[in-house]
Design an enzyme around this catalytic site. Structure first.
Site, PDB file in Angstrom:
ATOM      1  N   GLN A  34       0.850  -1.418   0.100  1.00 23.83           N
ATOM      2  CA  GLN A  34       0.092   0.219   0.099  1.00 23.83           C
ATOM      3  C   GLN A  34       0.960   1.197   0.001  1.00 23.83           C
ATOM      4  O   GLN A  34       2.044   1.206   0.193  1.00 23.83           O
ATOM      5  CB  GLN A  34      -0.880   0.032   1.157  1.00 23.83           C
ATOM      6  CG  GLN A  34      -0.247  -0.384   2.686  1.00 23.83           C
ATOM      7  CD  GLN A  34      -1.043  -0.952   3.642  1.00 23.83           C
ATOM      8  OE1 GLN A  34      -2.274  -0.880   3.495  1.00 23.83           O
ATOM      9  NE2 GLN A  34      -0.332  -1.882   4.465  1.00 23.83           N
ATOM     10  N   ASP A 141      -0.724 -12.542   6.667  1.00 24.83           N
ATOM     11  CA  ASP A 141      -1.953 -12.245   6.428  1.00 24.83           C
ATOM     12  C   ASP A 141      -3.148 -12.700   7.330  1.00 24.83           C
ATOM     13  O   ASP A 141      -3.265 -13.889   7.644  1.00 24.83           O
ATOM     14  CB  ASP A 141      -2.222 -12.898   4.820  1.00 24.83           C
ATOM     15  CG  ASP A 141      -3.665 -12.582   4.279  1.00 24.83           C
ATOM     16  OD1 ASP A 141      -4.688 -13.391   4.646  1.00 24.83           O
ATOM     17  OD2 ASP A 141      -3.801 -11.722   3.674  1.00 24.83           O
ATOM     18  N   ASP A 159      -8.669  -4.461  13.415  1.00 21.23           N
ATOM     19  CA  ASP A 159      -8.559  -2.947  13.274  1.00 21.23           C
ATOM     20  C   ASP A 159      -7.881  -2.754  11.787  1.00 21.23           C
ATOM     21  O   ASP A 159      -6.760  -2.758  11.548  1.00 21.23           O
ATOM     22  CB  ASP A 159      -7.315  -2.607  14.158  1.00 21.23           C
ATOM     23  CG  ASP A 159      -7.130  -0.940  14.070  1.00 21.23           C
ATOM     24  OD1 ASP A 159      -8.007  -0.374  13.379  1.00 21.23           O
ATOM     25  OD2 ASP A 159      -6.030  -0.633  14.786  1.00 21.23           O
ATOM     26  N   THR A 161      -8.066  -1.450   7.586  1.00 23.33           N
ATOM     27  CA  THR A 161      -8.400  -0.428   6.723  1.00 23.33           C
ATOM     28  C   THR A 161      -9.860  -0.793   6.228  1.00 23.33           C
ATOM     29  O   THR A 161     -10.349  -1.718   6.362  1.00 23.33           O
ATOM     30  CB  THR A 161      -7.388  -0.201   5.601  1.00 23.33           C
ATOM     31  OG1 THR A 161      -7.330  -1.591   4.822  1.00 23.33           O
ATOM     32  CG2 THR A 161      -5.970   0.062   6.133  1.00 23.33           C
ATOM     33  N   PRO A 166      -5.663  -4.054   0.298  1.00 20.41           N
ATOM     34  CA  PRO A 166      -5.392  -5.168   1.262  1.00 20.41           C
ATOM     35  C   PRO A 166      -6.330  -5.359   2.231  1.00 20.41           C
ATOM     36  O   PRO A 166      -6.336  -6.517   2.716  1.00 20.41           O
ATOM     37  CB  PRO A 166      -3.956  -4.742   1.848  1.00 20.41           C
ATOM     38  CG  PRO A 166      -3.450  -3.836   0.773  1.00 20.41           C
ATOM     39  CD  PRO A 166      -4.623  -2.958   0.257  1.00 20.41           C
TER      40      PRO A 166
END
Length: 285
Positions: A34, A141, A159, A161, A166
């Protein structure tokens, strides 16, 4: 605003957003997962953004992190093992470790560089939590971890995005099924679920995916200033249907026993956070 000042325009929504003056860009990189930028702003202090979306600010992070952590922790009342998915800034880990009853915390973050940059540029978020002997940091992951994990946890906090890039896989049925498998009897799962007025479809999607797996699937809320557009909803899932109706007296007793020092969370606010606007109730179909 001086003409020479750089600005950061959030691009979460296609036709509306918020803009920040970047008084100083502290760090900017494409991590391979990212695009990460950290900058200073006179109003909000240090700000971190990923892929065009504001993730956290020094000024108001405590609201989000306290509500994501102390609501499930105090509702449960006896959590010993906690799992955090994401949360690379360390704020959730910091708040979980305030509970002395916690024996171990596993945090699964996909991007080591996010942790490293936050420790360097947002040190008050983690406040040394990554070095705590109770903390086990796993770079992996999150979906793969919960799918393959054989451990059980009392509280699981996602928590992540927003469900783009991702973070998208952390809103899928496969992820939630993995969460169900990792949760102890009587355990509780919570996750950030976006600003409900602007992202109402996320409420519907999350509810449809969680409700077949848990006896109780609902949401609670808090208003976080830099997550603009109204209240932020937090997904809540558990097989204990009494956990989201704990009395203020019980919550106060647990809060006092934990000797917590909070800036936003209160037991009364906790109890009231489960009272949802009608438009959110209507989206839970």
């Amino acid at each position: 605003m001086p003409k020479s000042a750089q600005t950061y325009l959030e691009t979460l929504y296609p036709s509306w957003g918020q803009q920040f003056v970047m008084d100083e860009v502290l760090f900017e990189v494409d991590t391979g997962h990212q695009h990460l930028v950290i900058f200073n702003n006179a109003q909000w202090g240090t700000v971190m953004a990923l892929d065009g979306v504001i993730q956290t600010t020094e000024k108001d992070e405590f609201i989000y992190h306290e509500m994501m952590t102390h609501v499930p922790m105090l509702a449960h009342g006896a959590a010993k093992k906690v799992l955090i998915i994401g949360g690379g800034d360390g704020g959730i880990l910091r708040e979980v470790l305030k509970h002395d009853t916690v024996e171990s915390v596993t945090q699964v973050e996909i991007d080591q560089q996010v942790i490293d940059m936050c420790v360097q540029y947002l040190p008050n978020h983690s406040a040394g939590a990554f070095s705590n002997p109770k903390a086990n940091i796993v770079i992996a992951d999150g979906v793969d971890f919960v799918t393959e994990c054989t451990e059980k946890f009392d509280v699981i906090i996602s928590d992540s995005t927003d469900p783009i890039g991702p973070g998208e896989v952390l809103f899928t049925s496969r992820f939630y099924q993995g969460i169900q498998n990792c949760l102890n009897d009587g355990g509780v799962f919570v996750a950030q679920n976006g600003v409900s007025f602007m992202q109402t479809d996320e409420v519907t999607t999350t509810y449809k995916r969680l409700s077949p797996l848990f006896a109780e699937a609902t949401f609670y809320s808090a208003a976080v200033p830099t997550y603009v557009g109204g209240i932020m909803t937090f997904a809540w899932a558990t097989d204990r249907t009494d956990l989201n109706t704990q009395s203020v007296a019980v919550l106060q007793q647990r809060y006092d026993a934990a000797n917590l020092n909070t800036c936003f969370y209160t037991p009364a606010l906790h109890a009231g956070a489960f009272a949802l606007p009608k438009y959110v109730q209507d989206a839970m179909v």
